[in-house]
Scaffold this motif. Structure first.
Motif, short mmCIF file in Angstrom:
data_model
loop_
_atom_site.label_atom_id
_atom_site.label_comp_id
_atom_site.label_asym_id
_atom_site.label_seq_id
_atom_site.Cartn_x
_atom_site.Cartn_y
_atom_site.Cartn_z
N ILE A 180 16.53 29.16 63.37
CA ILE A 180 16.61 28.00 62.50
C ILE A 180 17.96 28.06 61.79
O ILE A 180 18.32 29.10 61.24
N TYR A 181 18.69 26.96 61.78
CA TYR A 181 20.05 26.96 61.23
C TYR A 181 20.14 26.33 59.84
O TYR A 181 21.20 26.35 59.23
N HIS A 190 5.92 37.17 67.94
CA HIS A 190 5.15 38.42 67.99
C HIS A 190 5.60 39.34 66.87
O HIS A 190 6.79 39.58 66.69
N VAL A 191 4.64 39.89 66.14
CA VAL A 191 4.97 40.78 65.03
C VAL A 191 5.67 42.04 65.54
O VAL A 191 6.48 42.62 64.83
N THR A 192 5.42 42.45 66.77
CA THR A 192 6.08 43.65 67.30
C THR A 192 7.59 43.44 67.43
O THR A 192 8.35 44.39 67.27
N LYS A 193 8.03 42.22 67.72
CA LYS A 193 9.47 41.93 67.77
C LYS A 193 10.04 41.95 66.35
O LYS A 193 11.09 42.53 66.10
N ALA A 194 9.37 41.32 65.41
CA ALA A 194 9.84 41.30 64.02
C ALA A 194 9.88 42.71 63.44
O ALA A 194 10.77 43.04 62.65
N ASP A 195 8.95 43.54 63.84
CA ASP A 195 8.89 44.92 63.35
C ASP A 195 10.17 45.69 63.68
O ASP A 195 10.57 46.59 62.93
N TYR A 248 16.53 34.14 62.12
CA TYR A 248 15.89 34.57 63.36
C TYR A 248 14.44 34.95 63.09
O TYR A 248 14.14 35.63 62.12
N ALA A 249 13.56 34.48 63.97
CA ALA A 249 12.15 34.77 63.82
C ALA A 249 11.54 34.98 65.21
O ALA A 249 12.16 34.68 66.22
N ALA A 250 10.33 35.53 65.22
CA ALA A 250 9.66 35.85 66.47
C ALA A 250 8.21 35.39 66.42
O ALA A 250 7.60 35.32 65.35
N GLY A 291 27.52 41.40 61.17
CA GLY A 291 27.35 41.22 62.61
C GLY A 291 27.29 39.75 62.99
O GLY A 291 27.05 38.88 62.15
N MET A 292 27.51 39.46 64.28
CA MET A 292 27.37 38.09 64.77
C MET A 292 26.17 38.06 65.70
O MET A 292 26.19 38.64 66.77
N PRO A 293 25.10 37.41 65.29
CA PRO A 293 23.91 37.32 66.11
C PRO A 293 24.18 36.57 67.42
O PRO A 293 25.09 35.74 67.50
N LEU A 294 23.36 36.84 68.43
CA LEU A 294 23.53 36.27 69.77
C LEU A 294 23.61 34.75 69.76
O LEU A 294 24.43 34.17 70.47
N TYR A 295 22.78 34.09 68.97
CA TYR A 295 22.75 32.63 68.95
C TYR A 295 23.46 32.05 67.74
O TYR A 295 23.20 30.91 67.34
N GLY A 296 24.34 32.81 67.13
CA GLY A 296 25.09 32.33 65.98
C GLY A 296 24.35 32.54 64.67
O GLY A 296 23.28 33.15 64.62
N SER A 297 24.93 32.03 63.62
CA SER A 297 24.39 32.22 62.27
C SER A 297 23.18 31.36 62.04
O SER A 297 23.25 30.14 62.02
#
Length: 161
Positions: free
Chosen positions: A143-144, A69-74, A65-67, A56-62
């Motif tokens: 983070i790239y 809030h743990v609920t987003k990472a979940d 990805y981190a968050a 897949g191609m993530p929204l902000y590029g390669s």
């Protein structure tokens, strides 16, 4: 132990150092803890996939990805049955990241090629997709360069609703 850990004590705000969450699989979490992130594997996890399940191609590029809030990472964590616990456990990594000079984006309208150029050739080191105000959703931290973050802890947990 995590209960006595001072979460913000050693972070350096001058270089945008953050402690963030990264949802993953149990196996990938162990691999990341053993050898850190590999940018070459970006898009093999929770990114949107094409018709043939290709990368897949993530929204902000390669990037990583981190968050905050743990609920987003979940949302990106996958359960694995743990016979010792007798339950399905999810994995989230707690990362320590240096954002450096951050480009903040507040919409989903992203020119991924220009964004990658801004980060790899320009003045930015990371991106924060801040969609809280306009879309009432989470912020994405990207983070790239894998040298800008590392896992401090792997959190294994059982979802209970």
């Amino acid at each position: 132990s995590l209960s006595s850990f001072e979460w913000d004590e050693k972070l350096d705000a001058a270089c945008n150092e953050w402690r963030l969450f990264h949802g993953t699989t149990h196996a990938a979490g162990h691999e990341i803890c053993n050898s850190n992130f590999q940018i070459s594997l970006v898009g093999t996890g929770g990114s949107r996939r094409g018709r043939r399940n290709e990368r897949g191609m993530p929204l902000y590029g390669s990037g990583i990805y981190a968050a905050e809030h743990v609920t987003k990472a979940d949302e990106y964590s996958e359960a694995v049955f743990d016979p010792e616990v007798g339950a399905e456990l999810h994995a989230v990594l707690i990362l320590r990241c240096v954002g450096g000079c951050v480009k903040v984006l507040q919409t989903r309208d992203v020119d991924t090629d220009q964004l990658q150029k801004d980060v790899h050739e320009g003045p930015y080191h990371s991106v924060v997709g801040d969609r809280i105000k306009k879309l009432r959703t989470y912020r994405d931290f990207v983070i790239y360069d894998e040298k800008q973050c590392f896992p401090e802890f792997m959190l294994m947990y059982e979802r209970r609703f």
